[in-house]
Design an enzyme around this catalytic site. Structure first.
Site, PDB file in Angstrom:
ATOM      1  N   PRO A  12     -25.773 -30.641  55.690  1.00  0.00           N
ATOM      2  CA  PRO A  12     -25.648 -30.620  56.946  1.00  0.00           C
ATOM      3  C   PRO A  12     -24.654 -31.106  58.086  1.00  0.00           C
ATOM      4  O   PRO A  12     -24.643 -32.048  58.008  1.00  0.00           O
ATOM      5  CB  PRO A  12     -27.458 -29.867  57.468  1.00  0.00           C
ATOM      6  CG  PRO A  12     -28.080 -31.213  56.400  1.00  0.00           C
ATOM      7  CD  PRO A  12     -27.303 -30.733  54.972  1.00  0.00           C
ATOM      8  N   ILE A  13     -25.330 -30.855  59.573  1.00  0.00           N
ATOM      9  CA  ILE A  13     -24.066 -32.088  60.097  1.00  0.00           C
ATOM     10  C   ILE A  13     -24.341 -32.875  59.602  1.00  0.00           C
ATOM     11  O   ILE A  13     -25.492 -33.981  60.177  1.00  0.00           O
ATOM     12  CB  ILE A  13     -24.623 -31.420  61.662  1.00  0.00           C
ATOM     13  CG1 ILE A  13     -24.078 -30.086  61.565  1.00  0.00           C
ATOM     14  CG2 ILE A  13     -23.533 -32.545  62.637  1.00  0.00           C
ATOM     15  CD1 ILE A  13     -24.263 -29.197  63.098  1.00  0.00           C
ATOM     16  N   GLY A  14     -23.395 -33.804  59.414  1.00  0.00           N
ATOM     17  CA  GLY A  14     -23.936 -35.337  59.639  1.00  0.00           C
ATOM     18  C   GLY A  14     -24.285 -36.076  58.558  1.00  0.00           C
ATOM     19  O   GLY A  14     -24.889 -37.561  58.538  1.00  0.00           O
ATOM     20  N   GLY A  16     -23.100 -37.023  55.751  1.00  0.00           N
ATOM     21  CA  GLY A  16     -22.492 -38.034  54.903  1.00  0.00           C
ATOM     22  C   GLY A  16     -21.021 -37.487  54.263  1.00  0.00           C
ATOM     23  O   GLY A  16     -20.608 -38.063  53.483  1.00  0.00           O
ATOM     24  N   THR A  19     -17.869 -38.755  54.089  1.00  0.00           N
ATOM     25  CA  THR A  19     -18.102 -39.977  53.892  1.00  0.00           C
ATOM     26  C   THR A  19     -18.090 -40.498  52.266  1.00  0.00           C
ATOM     27  O   THR A  19     -17.230 -40.706  51.144  1.00  0.00           O
ATOM     28  CB  THR A  19     -19.150 -41.197  54.501  1.00  0.00           C
ATOM     29  OG1 THR A  19     -18.796 -40.794  56.431  1.00  0.00           O
ATOM     30  CG2 THR A  19     -19.546 -42.009  53.877  1.00  0.00           C
ATOM     31  N   GLU A  35     -12.170 -31.294  56.212  1.00  0.00           N
ATOM     32  CA  GLU A  35     -12.101 -30.257  57.537  1.00  0.00           C
ATOM     33  C   GLU A  35     -11.398 -30.844  58.314  1.00  0.00           C
ATOM     34  O   GLU A  35     -12.057 -32.117  59.259  1.00  0.00           O
ATOM     35  CB  GLU A  35     -13.149 -29.567  57.581  1.00  0.00           C
ATOM     36  CG  GLU A  35     -14.055 -29.959  59.077  1.00  0.00           C
ATOM     37  CD  GLU A  35     -16.002 -29.505  58.916  1.00  0.00           C
ATOM     38  OE1 GLU A  35     -15.615 -28.444  58.651  1.00  0.00           O
ATOM     39  OE2 GLU A  35     -16.227 -30.303  60.051  1.00  0.00           O
ATOM     40  N   TYR A  47     -21.284 -26.016  72.161  1.00  0.00           N
ATOM     41  CA  TYR A  47     -22.502 -27.260  72.249  1.00  0.00           C
ATOM     42  C   TYR A  47     -22.945 -27.172  74.266  1.00  0.00           C
ATOM     43  O   TYR A  47     -24.581 -27.258  73.289  1.00  0.00           O
ATOM     44  CB  TYR A  47     -22.527 -29.058  71.110  1.00  0.00           C
ATOM     45  CG  TYR A  47     -22.336 -28.764  70.352  1.00  0.00           C
ATOM     46  CD1 TYR A  47     -23.159 -28.237  69.379  1.00  0.00           C
ATOM     47  CD2 TYR A  47     -21.232 -29.700  69.760  1.00  0.00           C
ATOM     48  CE1 TYR A  47     -23.166 -28.614  68.272  1.00  0.00           C
ATOM     49  CE2 TYR A  47     -21.254 -29.938  68.258  1.00  0.00           C
ATOM     50  CZ  TYR A  47     -22.583 -29.064  67.284  1.00  0.00           C
ATOM     51  OH  TYR A  47     -22.551 -29.024  65.813  1.00  0.00           O
ATOM     52  N   ASP A  86     -13.864 -31.839  51.596  1.00  0.00           N
ATOM     53  CA  ASP A  86     -15.925 -32.277  51.601  1.00  0.00           C
ATOM     54  C   ASP A  86     -16.273 -30.654  52.438  1.00  0.00           C
ATOM     55  O   ASP A  86     -17.108 -31.300  54.050  1.00  0.00           O
ATOM     56  CB  ASP A  86     -15.542 -33.133  53.705  1.00  0.00           C
ATOM     57  CG  ASP A  86     -14.669 -32.535  54.328  1.00  0.00           C
ATOM     58  OD1 ASP A  86     -14.234 -31.831  54.282  1.00  0.00           O
ATOM     59  OD2 ASP A  86     -14.301 -33.799  55.636  1.00  0.00           O
ATOM     60  N   GLU A 147     -21.005 -33.704  70.692  1.00  0.00           N
ATOM     61  CA  GLU A 147     -22.305 -33.551  69.481  1.00  0.00           C
ATOM     62  C   GLU A 147     -23.572 -34.205  70.065  1.00  0.00           C
ATOM     63  O   GLU A 147     -24.587 -34.679  69.925  1.00  0.00           O
ATOM     64  CB  GLU A 147     -22.209 -34.320  67.916  1.00  0.00           C
ATOM     65  CG  GLU A 147     -21.027 -33.850  67.361  1.00  0.00           C
ATOM     66  CD  GLU A 147     -21.278 -34.170  65.984  1.00  0.00           C
ATOM     67  OE1 GLU A 147     -20.189 -32.859  64.599  1.00  0.00           O
ATOM     68  OE2 GLU A 147     -21.299 -35.026  65.790  1.00  0.00           O
TER      69      GLU A 147
HETATM   70  N1  LIG Z   1     -25.520 -43.139  53.344  1.00  0.00           N
HETATM   71  C1  LIG Z   1     -24.955 -43.335  54.732  1.00  0.00           C
HETATM   72  N2  LIG Z   1     -25.640 -44.811  54.929  1.00  0.00           N
HETATM   73  C2  LIG Z   1     -25.492 -44.861  56.592  1.00  0.00           C
HETATM   74  N3  LIG Z   1     -24.460 -44.298  57.319  1.00  0.00           N
HETATM   75  C3  LIG Z   1     -23.819 -43.122  56.367  1.00  0.00           C
HETATM   76  C4  LIG Z   1     -24.290 -43.093  55.354  1.00  0.00           C
HETATM   77  N4  LIG Z   1     -24.096 -41.466  55.371  1.00  0.00           N
HETATM   78  C5  LIG Z   1     -23.055 -41.484  55.816  1.00  0.00           C
HETATM   79  N5  LIG Z   1     -23.278 -42.260  57.788  1.00  0.00           N
HETATM   80  C6  LIG Z   1     -22.478 -42.314  58.661  1.00  0.00           C
HETATM   81  O1  LIG Z   1     -22.558 -40.878  59.125  1.00  0.00           O
HETATM   82  C7  LIG Z   1     -22.174 -40.592  59.857  1.00  0.00           C
HETATM   83  C8  LIG Z   1     -21.472 -39.261  59.557  1.00  0.00           C
HETATM   84  O2  LIG Z   1     -20.887 -39.013  58.748  1.00  0.00           O
HETATM   85  P1  LIG Z   1     -20.257 -37.998  58.589  1.00  0.00           P
HETATM   86  O3  LIG Z   1     -19.405 -38.190  59.517  1.00  0.00           O
HETATM   87  O4  LIG Z   1     -19.384 -38.995  56.803  1.00  0.00           O
HETATM   88  O5  LIG Z   1     -20.538 -36.965  58.130  1.00  0.00           O
HETATM   89  P2  LIG Z   1     -20.596 -34.972  57.477  1.00  0.00           P
HETATM   90  O6  LIG Z   1     -21.688 -34.807  56.725  1.00  0.00           O
HETATM   91  O7  LIG Z   1     -19.003 -35.425  57.025  1.00  0.00           O
HETATM   92  O8  LIG Z   1     -20.576 -34.824  59.172  1.00  0.00           O
HETATM   93  P3  LIG Z   1     -20.195 -33.378  59.642  1.00  0.00           P
HETATM   94  O9  LIG Z   1     -21.228 -32.489  59.584  1.00  0.00           O
HETATM   95  O10 LIG Z   1     -20.197 -33.282  61.666  1.00  0.00           O
HETATM   96  O11 LIG Z   1     -18.471 -32.872  58.775  1.00  0.00           O
HETATM   97  C9  LIG Z   1     -20.403 -41.345  59.951  1.00  0.00           C
HETATM   98  O12 LIG Z   1     -20.859 -42.715  61.291  1.00  0.00           O
HETATM   99  C10 LIG Z   1     -21.210 -42.168  58.561  1.00  0.00           C
HETATM  100  O13 LIG Z   1     -20.603 -43.157  59.206  1.00  0.00           O
HETATM  101  N1  LIG Z   2     -21.458 -24.064  64.133  1.00  0.00           N
HETATM  102  C1  LIG Z   2     -20.584 -24.137  63.596  1.00  0.00           C
HETATM  103  N2  LIG Z   2     -19.832 -23.412  62.883  1.00  0.00           N
HETATM  104  C2  LIG Z   2     -19.368 -23.815  61.672  1.00  0.00           C
HETATM  105  O1  LIG Z   2     -18.698 -23.264  60.457  1.00  0.00           O
HETATM  106  C3  LIG Z   2     -19.383 -25.836  61.843  1.00  0.00           C
HETATM  107  N3  LIG Z   2     -18.790 -26.383  61.076  1.00  0.00           N
HETATM  108  C4  LIG Z   2     -19.140 -27.793  60.890  1.00  0.00           C
HETATM  109  N4  LIG Z   2     -19.371 -27.395  62.514  1.00  0.00           N
HETATM  110  C5  LIG Z   2     -19.582 -28.650  63.197  1.00  0.00           C
HETATM  111  C6  LIG Z   2     -20.816 -29.841  62.969  1.00  0.00           C
HETATM  112  C7  LIG Z   2     -19.953 -31.083  63.867  1.00  0.00           C
HETATM  113  O2  LIG Z   2     -19.834 -30.818  64.637  1.00  0.00           O
HETATM  114  C8  LIG Z   2     -18.671 -30.692  63.707  1.00  0.00           C
HETATM  115  C9  LIG Z   2     -17.993 -30.787  62.732  1.00  0.00           C
HETATM  116  O3  LIG Z   2     -18.652 -31.199  61.260  1.00  0.00           O
HETATM  117  O4  LIG Z   2     -18.561 -29.127  63.493  1.00  0.00           O
HETATM  118  C10 LIG Z   2     -19.723 -26.167  62.879  1.00  0.00           C
HETATM  119  N5  LIG Z   2     -20.394 -25.736  63.726  1.00  0.00           N
END
Ligand SMILES: Nc1ncnc2c1ncn2[C@@H]1O[C@H](COP(=O)(O)OP(=O)(O)OP(=O)(O)O)[C@@H](O)[C@H]1O
Ligand SMILES: Nc1nc(=O)c2ncn([C@H]3C[C@H](O)[C@@H](CO)O3)c2[nH]1
Length: 207
Positions: A12-14, A16, A19, A35, A47, A86, A147
């Site tokens: 899910p969102i955030g 990692g 990363t 992406e 949002y 990713d 966000e």
């Molecule tokens: N294991 C971890 N510990 C601490 N911080 C982390 C960890 N993993 C990721 N982060 C931090 O959390 C934030 C979100 O990470 P990242 O952008 O890789 O997530 P994502 O899943 O790709 O997000 P999105 O769904 O939005 O594409 C970044 O600031 C990253 O540096």
């Molecule tokens: N509605 C919606 N559909 C998608 O397919 C999708 N993929 C990513 N996201 C949102 C999550 C992060 O905020 C931001 C970066 O990942 O975009 C999405 N939101």
């Protein structure tokens, strides 16, 4: 593994994903597909008002990912070169089923299948699970202004949607190896041993 693997990091969102995919690409010398976020014209509007903007946003993500996947097939998969992404294009369906309603959801689902059913699926998914507090902390730390509007209830729903989606992928795509990573406990950023364990596991799967 008989052919060069196509690897996707999901969660899910955030969680990692970017990363971890970037770290693994560096460690295993793999090309990484990321992406596109910054050029997305609909995310901030979405949002602020999900009902008004969800169809535009989901279609934008779907078309972008379709193009990226086509390029990935041509550049890597068809040439039997390993690659890590990713995301998995299936996330379009996870989000679309959650954000769209009624006939738009039905149309979107049909378009998703028409576009993606004949495309290659990842051989390995690294699925990062994390609890709501962890995700909210990471999203805040990253600090993308749009966000700030993300409702915790939406994020919690997505956590559950992702669990359901991975369970149904395990049934519908039995040849895909799904590795679940507990992103709340396992700290692949701050703890070198945690990262090494994930990288070693992936190296084993790629043999
Ligand atoms: N294991 C971890 N510990 C601490 N911080 C982390 C960890 N993993 C990721 N982060 C931090 O959390 C934030 C979100 O990470 P990242 O952008 O890789 O997530 P994502 O899943 O790709 O997000 P999105 O769904 O939005 O594409 C970044 O600031 C990253 O540096
Ligand atoms: N509605 C919606 N559909 C998608 O397919 C999708 N993929 C990513 N996201 C949102 C999550 C992060 O905020 C931001 C970066 O990942 O975009 C999405 N939101």
């Amino acid at each position: 593994m008989k052919h060069a693997p196509f690897i996707a990091v999901e969660g899910p969102i955030g969680a990692g994903k970017t990363t971890l995919a970037t770290m693994l690409a560096g460690e295993l010398q793999l090309p990484v597909i990321k992406e596109i976020v910054d050029e997305n014209p609909f995310l901030d509007k979405f949002y602020q008002n999900m009902d008004d903007w969800s169809f535009q946003l989901e279609m934008f993500f779907l078309c972008n990912r379709y193009k990226q996947l086509e390029d990935t097939v041509n550049e890597y998969i068809a040439k039997n070169k390993p690659v890590i992404s990713d995301y998995h294009i299936y996330k379009n369906l996870i989000f679309g089923e959650r954000t769209l309603k009624g006939t738009k959801r039905d149309k979107y689902r049909e378009i998703y299948h028409v576009l993606t059913d004949d495309l290659p699926k990842p051989d390995i998914i690294l699925y990062i699970r994390a609890d709501l507090d962890t995700l909210l902390t990471r999203i805040a730390k990253r600090g993308r202004p749009f966000e700030e509007e993300i409702a915790p209830a939406y994020l919690q729903q997505l956590i559950e949607d992702y669990d359901d989606a991975m369970a149904s992928l395990a049934v519908s795509e039995p040849s895909t190896v799904i590795v679940t990573i507990d992103g709340t406990q396992v700290d692949f950023v701050g703890n070198q041993e945690d990262f090494a364990a994930i990288a070693d596991h992936l190296k084993e799967l790629m043999k």
